[in-house]
Design a protein around this motif. Structure first.
Motif, PDB file in Angstrom:
ATOM      1  N   THR B  10       0.875  -1.251   0.072  1.00 53.07           N
ATOM      2  CA  THR B  10      -0.009   0.043  -0.017  1.00 53.07           C
ATOM      3  C   THR B  10       0.785   1.362   0.057  1.00 53.07           C
ATOM      4  N   GLN B  47      -8.537  -1.192  -5.482  1.00 49.28           N
ATOM      5  CA  GLN B  47      -7.283  -0.941  -4.756  1.00 49.28           C
ATOM      6  C   GLN B  47      -6.859   0.363  -4.416  1.00 49.28           C
ATOM      7  N   ASP B  51      -6.701   1.518  -0.485  1.00 49.25           N
ATOM      8  CA  ASP B  51      -5.165   1.982  -0.144  1.00 49.25           C
ATOM      9  C   ASP B  51      -5.465   3.347   0.623  1.00 49.25           C
TER      10      ASP B  51
END
Lengths: 213, 213
Positions: B10, B47, B51
């Motif tokens: 991340t 994603q 994140d």
DNA sequence: CAATGTGAATTTGTTCACAGCC
DNA sequence: GGCTGTGAACAAATTCACATTG
């Protein structure tokens, strides 16, 4: 021996084990256990065994692994039981340093061509000992064919990276090592790995800033 | 906003988003969606949102993210809303290239000292514009204190890396970027990230050899 | 009996899918 | 209506623990 999809992390670690085994071999150590390897490279012993298990059974129960054999196996798996020719685009500071980087040659990676479109750089000799002279990008195809090149290295500024990647792809290369701090798009059958130096630094500053362990 | 342990991946991606946002900002783009960012850097939109969600709510539903704001947030999170001073050990080719590497400075990373114990290198000027002169390792402590250095870069051969790491640690540095192809051991409160150029090449040759997609 | 090889358990990370909100 | 934020579902990777074997 399974043949599932192999995690990229496994391949990365295999490369690290491989070099660690080389060190052991130089010290004339003949046998090594998964615990030893794990200690040497900073992972868990189970991890070492699992990683190797993707590719076969290389050890002897109760004994461990033969260093020379396992070194050969790992090199074979990684495809470095041979040497590879590479070309490099971008004859700036980074590019020049990469040409001189001895570790590459030690592992069988050879830079056989350097390209740049900057007129002030073309014709200059980068590595006298290797007889490497900077050429214009148009001559790339010729060198790739003649020298059997499989890998291209991008060492140009971010804004030129995509264009260079396109040229490398057009010339048939299927593997690219990209040092430009930008995501480059390539067809599915071409592999790119990006080494972004600033990203690694920013992981460090993140941790320096958020001081959790 | 959660405060779970944050995956290293991340953080890495955050750094990549951050630079992508910088690009967008330069192009005077004001708003961006997670889909746009995802396309730009090659990950999934979910994603991107996940994140960012580790750190707060930065977007507006139905609209997206404000580029300038999100850029600032990501930089703040990564700890690069300030500049960082670094020292480098090893004035070989790679070390020299790193000193000249403009991308570092562009992101706020400054090399303020270069060290090497090779007598033939000491006293040489690396980067004329930055007034960087190679000094012996003994002078490291002085520079670290005077220049408020937080990060050390190792650019020496593998066999010297551990020794250099020990010296960096002894001088109080908590973050090390290691270019030597070897695992260095440091105390738990020190962070090391290793950039191993050959490892990345070997991931490529692995794939070139085992030609599964 | 020491150390591998491996299924099972666990942990970690990613994707899905949709409620919530502008 | 469109896009975020997120819990739940899923997938992947790692660790555990032990049966297996030289």
């Amino acid at each position: 021996m399974k043949s599932l999809r192999i995690p990229e992390a496994t391949i990365t670690r295999l490369s690290i084990y491989s070099r660690y085994l080389e060190q052991l071999d130089k010290k004339e150590i003949e046998t090594v256990s998964s615990v030893d390897i794990a200690k040497g490279v900073g992972v868990s012993p189970a991890q070492v065994r699992k990683d190797l298990a993707y590719f076969g059974e290389f050890g002897t129960r109760g004994v461990g692994y033969n260093v020379k054999d396992l070194m050969r196996y790992t090199k074979r798996i990684l495809g470095i039981n041979r040497s590879w020719n590479m070309i490099l685009v971008g004859a700036g500071n980074l590019g020049t340093a990469l040409c001189m980087y001895r570790e590459f040659r030690a592992r069988g990676f050879h830079i056989v061509g350097v390209f740049d479109n900057d007129l002030s750089k073309i014709g200059k000799t980068i590595d006298r000992s290797m007889d490497l002279e900077v050429k214009p990008l148009e001559e790339m195809g010729e060198v790739i064919k003649k020298e059997n090149v499989d890998i291209g290295i991008i060492a140009v500024p971010a804004k030129a990276a995509q264009e260079v990647a396109d040229i490398l792809v057009k010339n048939g290369l299927k593997a690219i090592l990209n040092f430009a701090p930008v995501t480059v798009n390539v067809p599915d059958d071409v592999r790119v790995r990006t080494i972004d130096l600033s990203v690694k630094l920013e992981v460090l500053t993140f941790h320096l800033t958020f001081n959790e362990l």
